[in-house]
Design a protein around this motif. Structure first.
Motif, PDB file in Angstrom:
ATOM      1  N   THR A  81       0.813  -1.223   0.000  1.00 23.07           N
ATOM      2  CA  THR A  81       0.000   0.000   0.000  1.00 23.07           C
ATOM      3  C   THR A  81       0.842   1.268   0.000  1.00 23.07           C
ATOM      4  O   THR A  81       0.295   2.376   0.018  1.00 23.07           O
ATOM      5  N   VAL A  82       2.167   1.104  -0.019  1.00 22.30           N
ATOM      6  CA  VAL A  82       3.062   2.264   0.029  1.00 22.30           C
ATOM      7  C   VAL A  82       3.127   2.923  -1.349  1.00 22.30           C
ATOM      8  O   VAL A  82       3.195   2.238  -2.372  1.00 22.30           O
ATOM      9  N   PRO A  83       3.134   4.249  -1.415  1.00 18.90           N
ATOM     10  CA  PRO A  83       3.285   4.930  -2.705  1.00 18.90           C
ATOM     11  C   PRO A  83       4.561   4.482  -3.420  1.00 18.90           C
ATOM     12  O   PRO A  83       5.579   4.193  -2.783  1.00 18.90           O
ATOM     13  N   SER A  84       4.493   4.410  -4.729  1.00 20.79           N
ATOM     14  CA  SER A  84       5.638   3.941  -5.515  1.00 20.79           C
ATOM     15  C   SER A  84       6.796   4.919  -5.445  1.00 20.79           C
ATOM     16  O   SER A  84       6.656   6.053  -5.005  1.00 20.79           O
ATOM     17  N   GLY A  85       7.948   4.450  -5.899  1.00 22.94           N
ATOM     18  CA  GLY A  85       9.142   5.289  -5.887  1.00 22.94           C
ATOM     19  C   GLY A  85       9.891   5.189  -4.575  1.00 22.94           C
ATOM     20  O   GLY A  85       9.953   4.125  -3.963  1.00 22.94           O
ATOM     21  N   MET A  86      10.433   6.302  -4.108  1.00 24.78           N
ATOM     22  CA  MET A  86      11.280   6.293  -2.925  1.00 24.78           C
ATOM     23  C   MET A  86      10.558   5.836  -1.657  1.00 24.78           C
ATOM     24  O   MET A  86      11.138   5.084  -0.859  1.00 24.78           O
ATOM     25  N   PRO A  87       9.302   6.242  -1.416  1.00 27.58           N
ATOM     26  CA  PRO A  87       8.633   5.729  -0.211  1.00 27.58           C
ATOM     27  C   PRO A  87       8.574   4.205  -0.190  1.00 27.58           C
ATOM     28  O   PRO A  87       8.809   3.573   0.845  1.00 27.58           O
ATOM     29  N   TRP A  88       8.255   3.614  -1.334  1.00 25.74           N
ATOM     30  CA  TRP A  88       8.212   2.148  -1.424  1.00 25.74           C
ATOM     31  C   TRP A  88       9.589   1.550  -1.192  1.00 25.74           C
ATOM     32  O   TRP A  88       9.729   0.555  -0.464  1.00 25.74           O
ATOM     33  N   LEU A  89      10.610   2.121  -1.797  1.00 28.48           N
ATOM     34  CA  LEU A  89      11.967   1.590  -1.651  1.00 28.48           C
ATOM     35  C   LEU A  89      12.414   1.596  -0.193  1.00 28.48           C
ATOM     36  O   LEU A  89      12.990   0.606   0.293  1.00 28.48           O
ATOM     37  N   ARG A  90      12.169   2.677   0.516  1.00 30.34           N
ATOM     38  CA  ARG A  90      12.586   2.755   1.920  1.00 30.34           C
ATOM     39  C   ARG A  90      11.804   1.765   2.780  1.00 30.34           C
ATOM     40  O   ARG A  90      12.371   1.089   3.643  1.00 30.34           O
ATOM     41  N   ALA A  91      10.498   1.671   2.538  1.00 29.49           N
ATOM     42  CA  ALA A  91       9.684   0.735   3.310  1.00 29.49           C
ATOM     43  C   ALA A  91      10.061  -0.714   2.991  1.00 29.49           C
ATOM     44  O   ALA A  91      10.133  -1.565   3.885  1.00 29.49           O
ATOM     45  N   LEU A 132      13.634 -15.837 -10.267  1.00 31.88           N
ATOM     46  CA  LEU A 132      12.968 -15.148  -9.167  1.00 31.88           C
ATOM     47  C   LEU A 132      13.801 -13.971  -8.667  1.00 31.88           C
ATOM     48  O   LEU A 132      13.255 -12.917  -8.316  1.00 31.88           O
ATOM     49  N   ASN A 133      15.113 -14.135  -8.623  1.00 29.10           N
ATOM     50  CA  ASN A 133      15.978 -13.011  -8.266  1.00 29.10           C
ATOM     51  C   ASN A 133      15.838 -11.879  -9.281  1.00 29.10           C
ATOM     52  O   ASN A 133      15.806 -10.697  -8.919  1.00 29.10           O
ATOM     53  N   ALA A 134      15.753 -12.236 -10.557  1.00 29.84           N
ATOM     54  CA  ALA A 134      15.601 -11.224 -11.609  1.00 29.84           C
ATOM     55  C   ALA A 134      14.270 -10.477 -11.467  1.00 29.84           C
ATOM     56  O   ALA A 134      14.203  -9.261 -11.698  1.00 29.84           O
ATOM     57  N   LEU A 135      13.218 -11.186 -11.076  1.00 25.96           N
ATOM     58  CA  LEU A 135      11.921 -10.532 -10.888  1.00 25.96           C
ATOM     59  C   LEU A 135      11.971  -9.509  -9.758  1.00 25.96           C
ATOM     60  O   LEU A 135      11.413  -8.417  -9.863  1.00 25.96           O
ATOM     61  N   TRP A 136      12.651  -9.860  -8.657  1.00 26.49           N
ATOM     62  CA  TRP A 136      12.760  -8.923  -7.535  1.00 26.49           C
ATOM     63  C   TRP A 136      13.580  -7.703  -7.946  1.00 26.49           C
ATOM     64  O   TRP A 136      13.229  -6.568  -7.626  1.00 26.49           O
ATOM     65  N   GLN A 137      14.654  -7.921  -8.683  1.00 25.26           N
ATOM     66  CA  GLN A 137      15.456  -6.794  -9.139  1.00 25.26           C
ATOM     67  C   GLN A 137      14.679  -5.933 -10.130  1.00 25.26           C
ATOM     68  O   GLN A 137      14.854  -4.706 -10.167  1.00 25.26           O
ATOM     69  N   ARG A 138      13.797  -6.552 -10.908  1.00 26.25           N
ATOM     70  CA  ARG A 138      12.943  -5.767 -11.806  1.00 26.25           C
ATOM     71  C   ARG A 138      12.048  -4.828 -11.004  1.00 26.25           C
ATOM     72  O   ARG A 138      11.864  -3.661 -11.364  1.00 26.25           O
ATOM     73  N   ASP A 139      11.480  -5.339  -9.896  1.00 20.56           N
ATOM     74  CA  ASP A 139      10.636  -4.489  -9.053  1.00 20.56           C
ATOM     75  C   ASP A 139      11.436  -3.327  -8.472  1.00 20.56           C
ATOM     76  O   ASP A 139      10.965  -2.181  -8.445  1.00 20.56           O
ATOM     77  N   LEU A 140      12.645  -3.613  -7.994  1.00 23.31           N
ATOM     78  CA  LEU A 140      13.493  -2.544  -7.470  1.00 23.31           C
ATOM     79  C   LEU A 140      13.781  -1.511  -8.553  1.00 23.31           C
ATOM     80  O   LEU A 140      13.737  -0.296  -8.315  1.00 23.31           O
ATOM     81  N   ARG A 141      14.061  -1.988  -9.759  1.00 26.74           N
ATOM     82  CA  ARG A 141      14.385  -1.086 -10.866  1.00 26.74           C
ATOM     83  C   ARG A 141      13.204  -0.164 -11.190  1.00 26.74           C
ATOM     84  O   ARG A 141      13.383   1.036 -11.437  1.00 26.74           O
ATOM     85  N   ILE A 142      11.999  -0.716 -11.184  1.00 26.67           N
ATOM     86  CA  ILE A 142      10.801   0.088 -11.472  1.00 26.67           C
ATOM     87  C   ILE A 142      10.678   1.240 -10.475  1.00 26.67           C
ATOM     88  O   ILE A 142      10.435   2.399 -10.852  1.00 26.67           O
ATOM     89  N   HIS A 143      10.870   0.936  -9.188  1.00 28.82           N
ATOM     90  CA  HIS A 143      10.701   1.965  -8.167  1.00 28.82           C
ATOM     91  C   HIS A 143      11.875   2.945  -8.142  1.00 28.82           C
ATOM     92  O   HIS A 143      11.688   4.130  -7.821  1.00 28.82           O
ATOM     93  N   LEU A 144      13.063   2.476  -8.480  1.00 31.96           N
ATOM     94  CA  LEU A 144      14.193   3.393  -8.571  1.00 31.96           C
ATOM     95  C   LEU A 144      13.983   4.397  -9.710  1.00 31.96           C
ATOM     96  O   LEU A 144      14.268   5.588  -9.559  1.00 31.96           O
ATOM     97  N   ARG A 145      13.482   3.924 -10.828  1.00 27.19           N
ATOM     98  CA  ARG A 145      13.220   4.835 -11.949  1.00 27.19           C
ATOM     99  C   ARG A 145      12.119   5.828 -11.599  1.00 27.19           C
ATOM    100  O   ARG A 145      12.172   7.003 -12.007  1.00 27.19           O
ATOM    101  N   ASP A 150      10.570  11.319  -9.923  1.00 30.32           N
ATOM    102  CA  ASP A 150       9.978  12.170  -8.886  1.00 30.32           C
ATOM    103  C   ASP A 150      10.962  13.193  -8.329  1.00 30.32           C
ATOM    104  O   ASP A 150      10.583  14.058  -7.531  1.00 30.32           O
ATOM    105  N   GLY A 151      12.226  13.075  -8.715  1.00 29.95           N
ATOM    106  CA  GLY A 151      13.235  13.991  -8.219  1.00 29.95           C
ATOM    107  C   GLY A 151      13.838  13.581  -6.884  1.00 29.95           C
ATOM    108  O   GLY A 151      14.591  14.356  -6.275  1.00 29.95           O
ATOM    109  N   ASP A 152      13.538  12.362  -6.420  1.00 27.55           N
ATOM    110  CA  ASP A 152      14.093  11.893  -5.152  1.00 27.55           C
ATOM    111  C   ASP A 152      15.491  11.300  -5.308  1.00 27.55           C
ATOM    112  O   ASP A 152      16.195  11.084  -4.317  1.00 27.55           O
ATOM    113  N   LEU A 153      15.875  11.015  -6.529  1.00 30.02           N
ATOM    114  CA  LEU A 153      17.237  10.600  -6.851  1.00 30.02           C
ATOM    115  C   LEU A 153      17.723  11.457  -8.013  1.00 30.02           C
ATOM    116  O   LEU A 153      16.916  11.899  -8.846  1.00 30.02           O
TER     117      LEU A 153
END
Length: 214
Positions: A81-91, A132-145, A150-153
């Motif tokens: 339920t966390v907003p995408s991007g940096m909030p999701w990454l930190r949580a 499965l590792n690649a899928l998790w890294q894909r999720d991280l990549r989506i939120h990092l982008r 959003d200007g957080d990175l």
């Protein structure tokens, strides 16, 4: 016995086998799973146990899927339920640390151990772990982008490098907790993640307020 009751009992038995197998595999590896050992531990005949999976490789693949289900529940599932991007990454980073810190599995991170066990091999089990590792890294990549947009990175952030460092931090956490029994390792991991993702220390040192699980 009614057909419906039989199906329910079959599912329950399969779940018992997978849960026990996952705990064993987290400590002794997927090759540590033997039909004889599981049958003895669970009070099931070897034939009955094989009836659920057929082969040892099929059992190993089912355990990999069970490990993925557990990780999904414990990490991305807690921050859905966390907003995408940096909030999701930190949580998600906090949920990831908490997953290892709470010793959900006796051997720590299943995928760290399984990757080390199968990284030099080919075959379906290797491919399942890598996928499965690649899928998790894909999720991280989506939120990092998203964090970049959003200007957080910074706009010139090297996303692949950041994923490398995030995963490396978690590998180090598992290493220090499992090999050295270092209970200060989660604190060190949070410091490293804070440097990578910014925010306030509270973002990575207190339970995520978005958690849905216990």
């Amino acid at each position: 016995m009614s057909p419906r009751k039989s199906v329910v009992e079959t599912r329950h038995t399969r779940r018992r086998i997978l849960d026990h197998s996952l705990r064993i595999a987290s400590v002794d590896g997927l090759e540590g799973l033997t039909i004889g050992r599981l049958a003895n531990d669970l009070g099931i005949s070897k034939a009955g146990l094989l009836g659920h999976f057929g082969t040892k490789q099929a059992l190993q693949l089912a355990v990999v899927d069970a490990a993925a289900e557990l990780f999904t529940q414990e990490v991305p599932g807690r921050v859905r339920t966390v907003p995408s991007g940096m909030p999701w990454l930190r949580a998600a980073a906090e949920a990831w640390v908490s997953y290892l810190e709470r010793d959900v599995l006796p051997g720590g991170c299943f995928f760290t151990a399984a990757a080390a066990e199968f990284d030099g091999r080919g075959g379906p089990v290797h491919d399942a772990i890598a996928g499965l590792n690649a899928l998790w890294q894909r999720d991280l990549r989506i939120h990092l982008r998203r964090a970049i947009s959003d200007g957080d990175l910074p706009p010139d952030t090297d996303v692949d490098q950041l994923i490398y460092e995030l995963v490396g931090t978690m590998l180090a956490l598992n290493h220090f907790m499992q090999l050295h029994r270092d209970r200060s390792a989660p604190t060190r991991a949070r410091r490293a993640l804070h440097r990578l993702l910014g925010g306030t220390p509270a973002d990575l040192t207190s339970p995520t307020r978005y958690a849905d699980g216990p």
